[in-house]
Scaffold this motif. Structure first.
Motif, PDB file in Angstrom:
ATOM      1  N   TRP A  21       0.805  -1.214   0.000  1.00  0.00           N
ATOM      2  CA  TRP A  21       0.000   0.000   0.000  1.00  0.00           C
ATOM      3  C   TRP A  21       0.838   1.263   0.000  1.00  0.00           C
ATOM      4  O   TRP A  21       0.394   2.306  -0.488  1.00  0.00           O
ATOM      5  N   GLN A  22       2.057   1.222   0.524  1.00  0.00           N
ATOM      6  CA  GLN A  22       2.939   2.395   0.431  1.00  0.00           C
ATOM      7  C   GLN A  22       3.239   2.696  -1.034  1.00  0.00           C
ATOM      8  O   GLN A  22       3.229   3.845  -1.457  1.00  0.00           O
ATOM      9  N   LEU A  25       0.087   4.017  -2.718  1.00  0.00           N
ATOM     10  CA  LEU A  25      -0.098   5.418  -2.330  1.00  0.00           C
ATOM     11  C   LEU A  25       0.827   6.323  -3.131  1.00  0.00           C
ATOM     12  O   LEU A  25       0.392   7.353  -3.664  1.00  0.00           O
ATOM     13  N   THR A  28      -0.387   6.581  -6.695  1.00  0.00           N
ATOM     14  CA  THR A  28      -1.639   7.332  -6.751  1.00  0.00           C
ATOM     15  C   THR A  28      -1.376   8.823  -6.606  1.00  0.00           C
ATOM     16  O   THR A  28      -1.898   9.637  -7.381  1.00  0.00           O
ATOM     17  N   GLU A  29      -0.565   9.203  -5.632  1.00  0.00           N
ATOM     18  CA  GLU A  29      -0.234  10.619  -5.447  1.00  0.00           C
ATOM     19  C   GLU A  29       0.481  11.180  -6.678  1.00  0.00           C
ATOM     20  O   GLU A  29       0.193  12.306  -7.103  1.00  0.00           O
ATOM     21  N   ILE A  55      -6.867   9.273  -2.573  1.00  0.00           N
ATOM     22  CA  ILE A  55      -5.604   9.407  -1.838  1.00  0.00           C
ATOM     23  C   ILE A  55      -5.817   9.090  -0.359  1.00  0.00           C
ATOM     24  O   ILE A  55      -5.016   8.383   0.260  1.00  0.00           O
ATOM     25  N   GLU A  56      -6.909   9.583   0.206  1.00  0.00           N
ATOM     26  CA  GLU A  56      -7.201   9.325   1.623  1.00  0.00           C
ATOM     27  C   GLU A  56      -7.372   7.819   1.870  1.00  0.00           C
ATOM     28  O   GLU A  56      -6.865   7.284   2.858  1.00  0.00           O
ATOM     29  N   CYS A  58      -6.051   5.356   0.129  1.00  0.00           N
ATOM     30  CA  CYS A  58      -4.721   4.737   0.022  1.00  0.00           C
ATOM     31  C   CYS A  58      -3.871   5.035   1.247  1.00  0.00           C
ATOM     32  O   CYS A  58      -3.138   4.164   1.724  1.00  0.00           O
ATOM     33  N   ARG A  59      -3.961   6.258   1.776  1.00  0.00           N
ATOM     34  CA  ARG A  59      -3.221   6.606   2.994  1.00  0.00           C
ATOM     35  C   ARG A  59      -3.666   5.752   4.167  1.00  0.00           C
ATOM     36  O   ARG A  59      -2.842   5.270   4.950  1.00  0.00           O
ATOM     37  N   ALA A  62      -2.273   2.300   3.675  1.00  0.00           N
ATOM     38  CA  ALA A  62      -0.823   2.294   3.883  1.00  0.00           C
ATOM     39  C   ALA A  62      -0.484   2.403   5.364  1.00  0.00           C
ATOM     40  O   ALA A  62       0.541   1.881   5.812  1.00  0.00           O
TER      41      ALA A  62
END
Length: 94
Positions: A21-22, A25, A28-29, A55-56, A58-59, A62
């Motif tokens: 997930w990092q 993220l 995605t960003e 983004i939220e 994914c954060r 992560a």
């Protein structure tokens, strides 16, 4: 040149731990930043709320938060609606 073929994947075999997930993220960003800072088309408008929602999500993932099925469905619904409305494929944006 030999044509590439997609390899079918049974998503039932994948568990959440299989995703980095990092890395998701970061990609995605980066994708959202590219879309925000480049002219894609004169009539192209980024759905800022949808981008932030993605983004939220994914954060959260992560950071090790438990999966939120409602949030994920909302992200997917907005993404499908956005790409359908823009008549664009993800590949054309990247």
């Amino acid at each position: 040149m030999k044509a590439r073929r997609a390899i079918p994947v049974n998503t039932a075999d994948l568990d959440e731990g299989a995703l980095d997930w990092q890395a998701v993220l970061g990609r995605t960003e980066r994708m959202v930043k590219i879309v925000r800072t480049r002219l894609i088309h004169e009539r192209f408008e980024l759905d800022e709320a949808g981008a932030e929602q993605l983004i939220e999500y994914c954060r959260d993932m992560a950071a090790g938060q438990p999966d939120n099925e409602q949030k994920w469905k909302a992200v997917l619904t907005e993404a499908v609606e956005f790409f359908t409305a823009q008549n664009r494929m993800r590949d054309q944006i990247a």
